[in-house]
Design a protein around this motif. Structure first.
Motif, PDB file in Angstrom:
ATOM      1  N   HIS A 232      -6.404   4.773  -6.025  1.00  0.00           N
ATOM      2  CA  HIS A 232      -7.590   4.519  -4.834  1.00  0.00           C
ATOM      3  C   HIS A 232      -8.953   4.587  -4.910  1.00  0.00           C
ATOM      4  O   HIS A 232      -9.672   3.822  -4.453  1.00  0.00           O
ATOM      5  CB  HIS A 232      -6.737   5.605  -3.873  1.00  0.00           C
ATOM      6  CG  HIS A 232      -5.787   5.050  -3.039  1.00  0.00           C
ATOM      7  ND1 HIS A 232      -4.245   4.992  -3.568  1.00  0.00           N
ATOM      8  CD2 HIS A 232      -5.479   4.661  -1.656  1.00  0.00           C
ATOM      9  CE1 HIS A 232      -3.589   4.487  -2.772  1.00  0.00           C
ATOM     10  NE2 HIS A 232      -4.027   4.392  -1.554  1.00  0.00           N
TER      11      HIS A 232
ATOM     12  N   SER B  50       1.896   2.024  -3.342  1.00  0.00           N
ATOM     13  CA  SER B  50       0.945   2.522  -4.066  1.00  0.00           C
ATOM     14  C   SER B  50       0.974   4.015  -3.815  1.00  0.00           C
ATOM     15  O   SER B  50       0.658   4.836  -4.908  1.00  0.00           O
ATOM     16  CB  SER B  50      -0.724   2.088  -3.970  1.00  0.00           C
ATOM     17  OG  SER B  50      -0.940   2.428  -2.637  1.00  0.00           O
ATOM     18  N   HIS B  51       0.969   4.584  -2.783  1.00  0.00           N
ATOM     19  CA  HIS B  51       1.142   5.809  -2.372  1.00  0.00           C
ATOM     20  C   HIS B  51       2.196   6.654  -3.149  1.00  0.00           C
ATOM     21  O   HIS B  51       2.258   7.873  -3.525  1.00  0.00           O
ATOM     22  CB  HIS B  51       1.094   6.195  -1.061  1.00  0.00           C
ATOM     23  CG  HIS B  51      -0.048   5.772  -0.023  1.00  0.00           C
ATOM     24  ND1 HIS B  51       0.248   5.225   1.347  1.00  0.00           N
ATOM     25  CD2 HIS B  51      -1.122   5.118  -0.537  1.00  0.00           C
ATOM     26  CE1 HIS B  51      -0.842   4.685   1.587  1.00  0.00           C
ATOM     27  NE2 HIS B  51      -1.680   4.506   0.615  1.00  0.00           N
TER      28      HIS B  51
ATOM     29  N   HIS C  82      -8.248  -2.348   2.817  1.00  0.00           N
ATOM     30  CA  HIS C  82      -7.681  -1.308   2.145  1.00  0.00           C
ATOM     31  C   HIS C  82      -6.106  -1.964   1.280  1.00  0.00           C
ATOM     32  O   HIS C  82      -6.159  -1.856  -0.024  1.00  0.00           O
ATOM     33  CB  HIS C  82      -7.477   0.166   2.663  1.00  0.00           C
ATOM     34  CG  HIS C  82      -6.705   0.948   1.609  1.00  0.00           C
ATOM     35  ND1 HIS C  82      -7.242   1.202   0.376  1.00  0.00           N
ATOM     36  CD2 HIS C  82      -5.561   1.586   1.639  1.00  0.00           C
ATOM     37  CE1 HIS C  82      -6.392   1.915  -0.321  1.00  0.00           C
ATOM     38  NE2 HIS C  82      -5.206   2.112   0.515  1.00  0.00           N
TER      39      HIS C  82
ATOM     40  N   ASP D  42       0.736  -1.087  -0.008  1.00  0.00           N
ATOM     41  CA  ASP D  42      -0.091  -0.015   0.026  1.00  0.00           C
ATOM     42  C   ASP D  42       0.862   1.096  -0.066  1.00  0.00           C
ATOM     43  O   ASP D  42       0.552   2.151  -0.765  1.00  0.00           O
ATOM     44  CB  ASP D  42      -1.055  -0.090   1.067  1.00  0.00           C
ATOM     45  CG  ASP D  42      -2.017   1.205   1.436  1.00  0.00           C
ATOM     46  OD1 ASP D  42      -2.369   1.681   0.134  1.00  0.00           O
ATOM     47  OD2 ASP D  42      -2.300   1.698   2.284  1.00  0.00           O
TER      48      ASP D  42
HETATM   49 FE   LIG Z   1      -3.451   3.502   0.436  1.00  0.00          FE
END
Ligand SMILES: [Fe+2]
Length: 395
Positions: A271, A201-202, A285, A198
């Protein structure tokens, strides 16, 4: 480069054992604190006790609110807001992962500004209500993932409509983030993997978003990605390694701090594409992002091939000189990396059927309409058909 403004006002209190300082820190912001956290009965219980004891020792009264869900429900947050106001609390202490910290931001700002938490999220063409301020927030992340502990973002879910959406507000920036790796070391293997991916992904949200050139932002982002890749390998060898946990905590905080967007505005809608997965199937998430990323990278590789190619070359060992070919190699390399860490890769792997693709794509384009230029739309504007095609690639 695009013009920008950036600030990082959250004070980081960082290192093993720093949790015990929470009472002293909270006393600077008020006399009565709401601790917002997950349902009791988890490995976090002793941490809740430590935080409560520290607060009481510093003369700060405690109101404990448990029950914030991994995808925080607006309805639960609204209950917390009511209690916060009835009890006349002065501040919120967010003890948990991104969900708890996001939820706590809505508690602190909505309790101050009035109304319901859902009034403030982005939702299609409506103009969200604006906060007039917020009570102070102290964040204590129990996982390295969202970077929510020191940023202005926040995502919540409406349990009545199966919608999940976000908002950003500088009022909600935590005053202090207490980052103690002693807490982080108990995060289990699978959750550690998901949350690290995650963070990835940011890091790529801005890098792949626009034609803007910002070599500084590129180099900062690449360094963080390389640090993340190295330290994910290391933590999977020894989940209790505090040094590595601290490196990953920095990746989390600065990965979603805006640092990687200096001079490179815009973001890609990965997102937004994940949110319906969480909203309809209650998928955590991080798990959702692991599945969305390879599909997005594959489907969009021809949108800004020179950006895709740059990332492939600088972080994933691609030597191909032709941008179009190198761009197509990025999703291949990313998938190889995900596989190497033992991640699942498809919706089938997490038990999600293919019968809601149309409805979920409808949610994405309805809730997050793409307007304006390529920069504001991300790498390339996408429509409902594109989103369906991406979900099919994830199947
Ligand atoms: Fe995220």
């Amino acid at each position: 480069m695009s013009p920008f403004e950036w600030s990082f006002p959250t004070k980081l209190t960082y290192g093993p054992g720093r949790l015990k300082e929470v009472g002293k820190i909270a006393a600077e912001y008020g006399k009565k604190a709401m601790i917002a956290t997950y349902e009791k009965g988890s490995p976090l219980d002793p941490v809740i006790e430590t935080v409560s004891a520290s607060l009481k020792a510093a003369g700060v009264e405690v109101v404990l609110f448990t029950g914030i869900e991994p995808n925080p429900r607006a309805q639960t947050i609204d209950k917390a807001i009511e209690i916060f106001n009835t009890e006349k609390c002065d501040l919120v202490i967010a003890l948990g992962g991104g969900s708890v910290i996001d939820g706590s931001k809505y508690i602190a700002a909505t309790a101050f500004s009035g109304g319901k938490s859902w009034d403030y999220v982005v939702l299609g063409e409506r103009t969200p209500r604006e906060y007039t301020g917020a009570f102070p927030i102290i964040s204590i992340p129990t996982i390295s993932a969202a970077g929510s502990e020191s940023n202005a973002g926040g995502v919540i879910q409406n349990a009545e409509t199966n919608e999940k959406s976000f908002s950003r507000s500088p009022y909600r920036l935590p005053k202090v983030a207490i980052v103690d790796p002693e807490i982080l070391k108990s995060v289990p293997r699978r959750l550690t993997q998901d949350s690290c991916l995650d963070i990835f992904s940011h890091l790529i949200e801005h890098y792949l978003s626009s034609q803007d050139e910002s070599d500084f932002a590129d180099r900062m982002t690449e360094a963080m990605i390389l640090c993340l890749i190295d330290n994910l390998d290391k933590i999977l060898e020894d989940l209790s390694d505090l040094e590595v946990r601290m490196q990953l905590a920095l990746c989390s905080q600065f990965g979603w701090s805006g640092l990687q967007a200096l001079g490179r505005l815009g973001s890609i809608p990965m997102h937004s594409i994940e949110m319906p997965l969480s909203a309809h199937y209650d998928l955590p998430h991080g798990k959702g992002m692991v599945i969305v990323m390879p599909a997005y990278l594959e489907y969009m590789s021809d949108a800004l091939p020179h950006r895709w190619a740059k990332l492939a070359r600088r972080c994933f060992g691609v030597t191909e000189q032709d941008d179009a070919i190198a761009a197509k190699l990025l999703p291949v390399k990313v998938k190889e990396w995900f596989k190497r860490t033992g991640s699942y890769l498809t919706l089938t792997d997490v038990g999600i059927p293919n019968d809601k693709f149309e409805q979920m794509a409808e949610d994405v384009v309805r809730m997050f309409p793409i307007k304006g230029t390529e920069t504001t739309a991300g790498a390339r504007p996408i429509n409902k058909e594109d989103v369906i095609n991406m979900y099919k690639l994830m199947a």
